[in-house]
Enzyme design. Sequence first.
Site, PDB file in Angstrom:
ATOM      1  N   GLY A 286      -0.759  -9.476  -7.859  1.00  0.00           N
ATOM      2  CA  GLY A 286      -1.787  -9.306  -6.849  1.00  0.00           C
ATOM      3  C   GLY A 286      -2.890  -8.392  -7.332  1.00  0.00           C
ATOM      4  N   PRO A 288      -5.605  -5.171  -7.593  1.00  0.00           N
ATOM      5  CG  PRO A 288      -7.209  -4.322  -9.062  1.00  0.00           C
ATOM      6  CD  PRO A 288      -6.894  -5.514  -8.228  1.00  0.00           C
ATOM      7  N   GLY A 289      -4.370  -2.065  -6.265  1.00  0.00           N
ATOM      8  CA  GLY A 289      -4.301  -1.231  -5.075  1.00  0.00           C
ATOM      9  C   GLY A 289      -3.555  -1.810  -3.895  1.00  0.00           C
ATOM     10  CB  VAL A 290      -2.084  -5.019  -2.989  1.00  0.00           C
ATOM     11  CG1 VAL A 290      -3.483  -5.550  -2.736  1.00  0.00           C
ATOM     12  CG2 VAL A 290      -1.523  -5.548  -4.287  1.00  0.00           C
ATOM     13  CB  THR A 293       2.372   0.885  -9.356  1.00  0.00           C
ATOM     14  OG1 THR A 293       1.593   0.051 -10.205  1.00  0.00           O
ATOM     15  CG2 THR A 293       3.053   1.946 -10.176  1.00  0.00           C
ATOM     16  CB  SER A 609     -16.981 -23.066  -6.229  1.00  0.00           C
ATOM     17  OG  SER A 609     -17.076 -21.684  -6.334  1.00  0.00           O
ATOM     18  CE  LYS A 652     -14.039 -19.373  -4.801  1.00  0.00           C
ATOM     19  NZ  LYS A 652     -14.407 -20.781  -5.081  1.00  0.00           N
TER      20      LYS A 652
HETATM   21  N1  ADP Z   1       1.413  -1.553   2.359  1.00  0.00           N
HETATM   22  C1  ADP Z   1       1.159  -0.297   2.005  1.00  0.00           C
HETATM   23  N2  ADP Z   1       1.620   0.724   2.742  1.00  0.00           N
HETATM   24  C2  ADP Z   1       1.377   2.008   2.372  1.00  0.00           C
HETATM   25  N3  ADP Z   1       0.687   2.372   1.299  1.00  0.00           N
HETATM   26  C3  ADP Z   1       0.205   1.395   0.519  1.00  0.00           C
HETATM   27  C4  ADP Z   1       0.423   0.019   0.813  1.00  0.00           C
HETATM   28  N4  ADP Z   1      -0.161  -0.722  -0.149  1.00  0.00           N
HETATM   29  C5  ADP Z   1      -0.721   0.144  -1.005  1.00  0.00           C
HETATM   30  N5  ADP Z   1      -0.497   1.415  -0.622  1.00  0.00           N
HETATM   31  C6  ADP Z   1      -0.936   2.637  -1.312  1.00  0.00           C
HETATM   32  O1  ADP Z   1      -2.126   2.361  -2.028  1.00  0.00           O
HETATM   33  C7  ADP Z   1      -2.151   3.053  -3.266  1.00  0.00           C
HETATM   34  C8  ADP Z   1      -2.341   2.114  -4.425  1.00  0.00           C
HETATM   35  O2  ADP Z   1      -1.152   1.383  -4.663  1.00  0.00           O
HETATM   36  P1  ADP Z   1      -0.613   0.989  -6.095  1.00  0.00           P
HETATM   37  O3  ADP Z   1       0.855   0.837  -6.014  1.00  0.00           O
HETATM   38  O4  ADP Z   1      -1.150   1.905  -7.128  1.00  0.00           O
HETATM   39  O5  ADP Z   1      -1.281  -0.429  -6.263  1.00  0.00           O
HETATM   40  P2  ADP Z   1      -1.200  -1.467  -7.456  1.00  0.00           P
HETATM   41  O6  ADP Z   1      -0.098  -1.032  -8.374  1.00  0.00           O
HETATM   42  O7  ADP Z   1      -0.941  -2.757  -6.792  1.00  0.00           O
HETATM   43  O8  ADP Z   1      -2.537  -1.433  -8.107  1.00  0.00           O
HETATM   44  C9  ADP Z   1      -0.836   3.806  -3.354  1.00  0.00           C
HETATM   45  O9  ADP Z   1      -1.052   5.107  -2.914  1.00  0.00           O
HETATM   46  C10 ADP Z   1       0.036   3.027  -2.394  1.00  0.00           C
HETATM   47  O10 ADP Z   1       1.095   3.801  -1.924  1.00  0.00           O
HETATM   48 MG    MG Z   2      -0.415  -0.510 -10.364  1.00  0.00          MG
END
Ligand code: ADP
Ligand code: MG
Length: 738
Positions: A286, A288-290, A293, A609, A652
């Site tokens: 997915g 970034p930031g979801v 990790t 597109s 999208k």
């Molecule tokens: N569903 C969620 N509930 C609580 N915190 C979330 C959620 N999704 C993301 N976060 C927070 O957002 C930040 C980024 O997540 P991270 O794990 O680094 O994302 P990724 O590895 O997908 O890039 C972290 O602090 C994470 O705990």
């Molecule tokens: Mg990550």
Amino acid sequence: MAEASDPGSKPRIELPPLPADAIPIVPIRNVALFPGVVMPITLGRELSIAAAQEAVRAGHKIALLAQRDASVEKPGAAELYQIGVLATVIRYVTTPEGAHHLVCQGESRFRVVEIVRETPFLAARIEQIPEPTNTSPEIEARAAFLKERAAEALSLLPQAPPELRQLQKELGEGDSGSDELAELDGQLTQAGMPPPVEEHARKELQRLRRMQEASPEYGMVRNYLDWLVALPWSKVDPEDIDIERARQVLDEDHYGLDRVKRRILEYLAVRKLNPHGRSAILCFVGPPGVGKTSLGQSIARALGLKFVRVSLGGVHDEAEIRGHRRTYIGALPGNIIQGLRKAGTRNPVFMLDEIDKLSASLHGDPSSALLEVLDPEQNSTFRDNYIAQPFDLSRVLFIATANVLDTIAGPLRDRMELIELNGYTQEEKLQIARRYLVQRQLKANGLEPSQVTITDAALARVISEYTREAGCRNLERQIGALMRNAAVQIASGKSSSVTVDAPDIDAVLGASRFESDVASRTSVPGVATGLAWTPVGGDILFIESARLPGNGKLILTGQLGDVMKESAQAALSLVKSQAEELGIDPKIFENSDIHVHVPAGAIPKDGPSAGVAMFVSLASLLKHEPVRPDVAMTGEISLRGLVLPVGGIKEKTIAAARAGIKRVILPARNRRDLEDIPQSTREALQFVWVERVTEALAVALGSAAPAEGDSEPAETGPPGALARKERTRRQPTSGPVL
Ligand SMILES: Nc1ncnc2c1ncn2[C@@H]1O[C@H](COP(=O)(O)OP(=O)(O)O)[C@@H](O)[C@H]1O
Ligand SMILES: [Mg+2]
């Protein structure tokens, strides 16, 4: 069993303990031990063995007395000389064949004062005879000469046995290091290595003992042994999988993600029921930031296991995974072994982060090395080039993450179980911010919950106007900035608690970055909102058209790829050919040039597109009617005015919802992608399925109510070659694909 007496053993005779100052005596014949000398003595007689064992048991020294007559088997006190050598027991060894060897070092001469016992061994009170201490230059010179000779003789031996080594130490041969090596020896015993590995390590240690400490090779072997003893060869953390607890922990750490959590729990349940079976390798995919990790960390927490993370971003050398051979200067193990050393156990949760960023190079293909790491057939005997001994990885819980799947080598992808995480909607982000990010940032800034309140309205504004992302990274950063500002106010005593509301935000975070981006940009005729697919999720993109005096040229800017340029030409031809129906004066094309620009010019863009958006942008320009700000669109066009299907619908539409779009115009033939779109996005958007560009235009300009027929659209002919190209071209480019 333990109670039963062994019929073969002799009855035990209970003896009164020796007086504290009595020393066991070993009678010796045919040998002599001098003070300072280390010597092995083979013990053949009961009374010698008993004496030696008592000395070892009680931690006594031992007294060696020579027999007057070597032929006497059981000498009594009278058969022994009265002056002997007191010795320290260095080692007492019983061989499997039943032979007893005593290695001892002479300390000083002694005289027997009183024999206190004769059976089962002799023991006596003794008195030490001090050594004469007078020396002379001649004695010293001779001693030095002897030492030198002895050292030479020792160096000729193929391998120093332990007693003699002792002698080396006596001779003062460069032995500051020997304590260090003794320690290493101990660590080696405790490392719990499999026997063949330990044997190999001991050989290396022997090699080390014979090396000059100053030599470069000494350092290399030393480092190598340090690595060997530091690895968790047999350390395994207890793995008590409690599904209920795991569920709690996952919920505690992450909002929503129900499907993902369910899948993780299933995975844990399978591992619990079949602990030695092949575990699937989960791969979170997915933008970034979801939370990819942090989900990994959460799994480790749920299981009470250690967590290690290795970032594979930019790894293009096989040796980074599998290590360099020891013959290289500065060689080290690869990051799998390094991670395990860090974890300190053989069963950590091991995250292979950003596995899609691995790339092959002339230094070998790291993904094939990873394949071996993840292969249950091979990974119980994983061989790092540096360690060069098999290490068992079979209990490691590997979890991978990726932004996209396209760049992961096929065999590697097949080995993993893919779990997709989509971006979050505004509403989900609000929940995440309120329940998790705010708390975390409070703590990070040393604030109490009672000290700072951020209202929902403020959070909603941060989400929609200060961030535009699939995940929560910038959101968390911005919340952090708000907290720091509040912390300053509180620390400086200006106020005891701070409430941040929507209007307060500009003062802290500056003017909003994406404020009514769509609304302001589309307020003039000629701007349409398109939708792009990018490796990090979808995004919205603006297509801007302008008319300038000229002679009918089409100018294209914004780093457009060939396919996109063709798409713009097709859109213009279509507008020209339909000018009359669209209410556009055809003469306008003769005295104007048309300029189509796609902003964010530094990012290359390609794909067919944006056809519909280009057509709408041009028509809007020439009809002098602005496009509705809450509408976005995607779709390829044909010269006959048909709208053809495109890829990336899920990403999208998620991006559209995120940007505050209310209505999306999509090719009718993409209806089949509807089921991929997350529920929350479906709820946030109105979908308008179109077959012809004219329908799209009517909706975009707001001159028609959205046609939302339920009937399946008529076939519009095979999708154009360009559409097919897009479908297969999903390898990530550095920029968006439209
Ligand atoms: N569903 C969620 N509930 C609580 N915190 C979330 C959620 N999704 C993301 N976060 C927070 O957002 C930040 C980024 O997540 P991270 O794990 O680094 O994302 P990724 O590895 O997908 O890039 C972290 O602090 C994470 O705990
Ligand atoms: Mg990550």
